[in-house]
Scaffold this motif. Structure first.
Motif, mmCIF file in Angstrom:
data_model
loop_
_atom_site.group_PDB
_atom_site.id
_atom_site.type_symbol
_atom_site.label_atom_id
_atom_site.label_comp_id
_atom_site.label_asym_id
_atom_site.label_seq_id
_atom_site.Cartn_x
_atom_site.Cartn_y
_atom_site.Cartn_z
ATOM 1 N N LEU A 142 0.726 -1.053 0.097
ATOM 2 C CA LEU A 142 0.065 0.108 0.072
ATOM 3 C C LEU A 142 0.986 1.318 0.021
ATOM 4 O O LEU A 142 0.468 2.209 -0.513
ATOM 5 C CB LEU A 142 -0.757 -0.018 1.150
ATOM 6 C CG LEU A 142 -2.050 -1.205 0.982
ATOM 7 C CD1 LEU A 142 -2.679 -1.104 2.349
ATOM 8 C CD2 LEU A 142 -3.002 -0.625 0.059
ATOM 9 N N SER A 173 -5.764 4.195 -5.100
ATOM 10 C CA SER A 173 -4.887 3.724 -3.581
ATOM 11 C C SER A 173 -6.177 3.745 -2.683
ATOM 12 O O SER A 173 -5.874 2.842 -1.682
ATOM 13 C CB SER A 173 -3.876 4.812 -3.332
ATOM 14 O OG SER A 173 -3.162 4.931 -4.318
ATOM 15 N N MET A 221 -7.238 0.409 -0.419
ATOM 16 C CA MET A 221 -6.700 0.426 1.151
ATOM 17 C C MET A 221 -8.251 -0.213 1.682
ATOM 18 O O MET A 221 -8.257 -0.796 2.743
ATOM 19 C CB MET A 221 -6.244 1.369 1.777
ATOM 20 C CG MET A 221 -5.829 1.235 3.068
ATOM 21 S SD MET A 221 -5.212 2.646 3.981
ATOM 22 C CE MET A 221 -3.563 3.085 3.147
ATOM 23 N N TYR A 241 -4.377 8.696 3.423
ATOM 24 C CA TYR A 241 -3.825 7.361 3.012
ATOM 25 C C TYR A 241 -2.769 7.337 3.832
ATOM 26 O O TYR A 241 -2.527 6.081 4.415
ATOM 27 C CB TYR A 241 -3.510 7.550 1.627
ATOM 28 C CG TYR A 241 -3.041 6.328 0.917
ATOM 29 C CD1 TYR A 241 -4.001 5.450 0.569
ATOM 30 C CD2 TYR A 241 -1.901 6.147 0.800
ATOM 31 C CE1 TYR A 241 -3.674 4.219 -0.103
ATOM 32 C CE2 TYR A 241 -1.241 4.908 0.128
ATOM 33 C CZ TYR A 241 -2.133 3.904 -0.190
ATOM 34 O OH TYR A 241 -1.827 2.782 -0.582
#
Length: 163
Positions: free
Chosen positions: A54, A75, A79, A137
């Motif tokens: 990740l 992304s 996740m 993130y």
């Protein structure tokens, strides 16, 4: 600090946790690993390796000339899928392994529930544009590293006979 540098540093931390799983395995060689210890070890490895993936995903997407905003959206979604998938697959096993009076397993299970819920909530807020996508993130990866560290600590204590 640029986000790319931070993501690379987080991936290095995740690799370290994955490497520490070998230390745990070495410490625990002299004892018979019960189902809880194997479950925690698997969690440590899966979360650590996933955190590396990740952390490097946005960087990899940028090499394919995917626009920054689109790369962050991809992304964030990956996740969310990881966190929900991990929870769905691992929660029934954790529930089965938690016995009456088992404070350690109950506490770590509670931390995983809170941590994975936080990861999902942050990523959803990023997708919705409520919070900065890169910030949520990175925060999600930090939470995953916390969960990995928690598994490492519990495994280490168990391997030393303090569980």
């Amino acid at each position: 600090m640029p986000v790319t540098d931070l993501l690379l540093q987080l991936s290095e931390i995740a690799v370290a946790f994955a490497g520490f799983s070998g230390v745990v395995a070495a410490l625990g060689r002299s004892i018979e690993w019960d189902e809880k210890a194997r479950f925690r070890f698997q969690n440590l490895l899966v979360i650590s390796v996933s955190a590396v993936f990740l952390a490097l995903l946005p960087l990899a997407l940028s090499t394919f000339n995917i626009a920054s905003e689109r790369g962050w959206m991809i992304s964030l979604c990956v996740m969310v899928v990881f966190a929900l998938g991990f929870f769905v697959l691992r929660a029934p096993i954790a529930r089965r392994l938690t016995g009456v009076g088992d404070r350690v397993t109950f506490f770590t299970g509670l931390m995983f529930l809170i941590g994975l819920s936080t990861v999902v909530a942050l990523q959803v807020l990023g997708v919705a544009g409520v919070l900065a996508r890169s910030a949520v993130y990175v925060a999600g990866i930090v939470v995953l590293l916390f969960l990995s560290a928690l598994q490492f600590a519990v495994l280490s204590l168990g391997a030393m006979g303090n569980d």
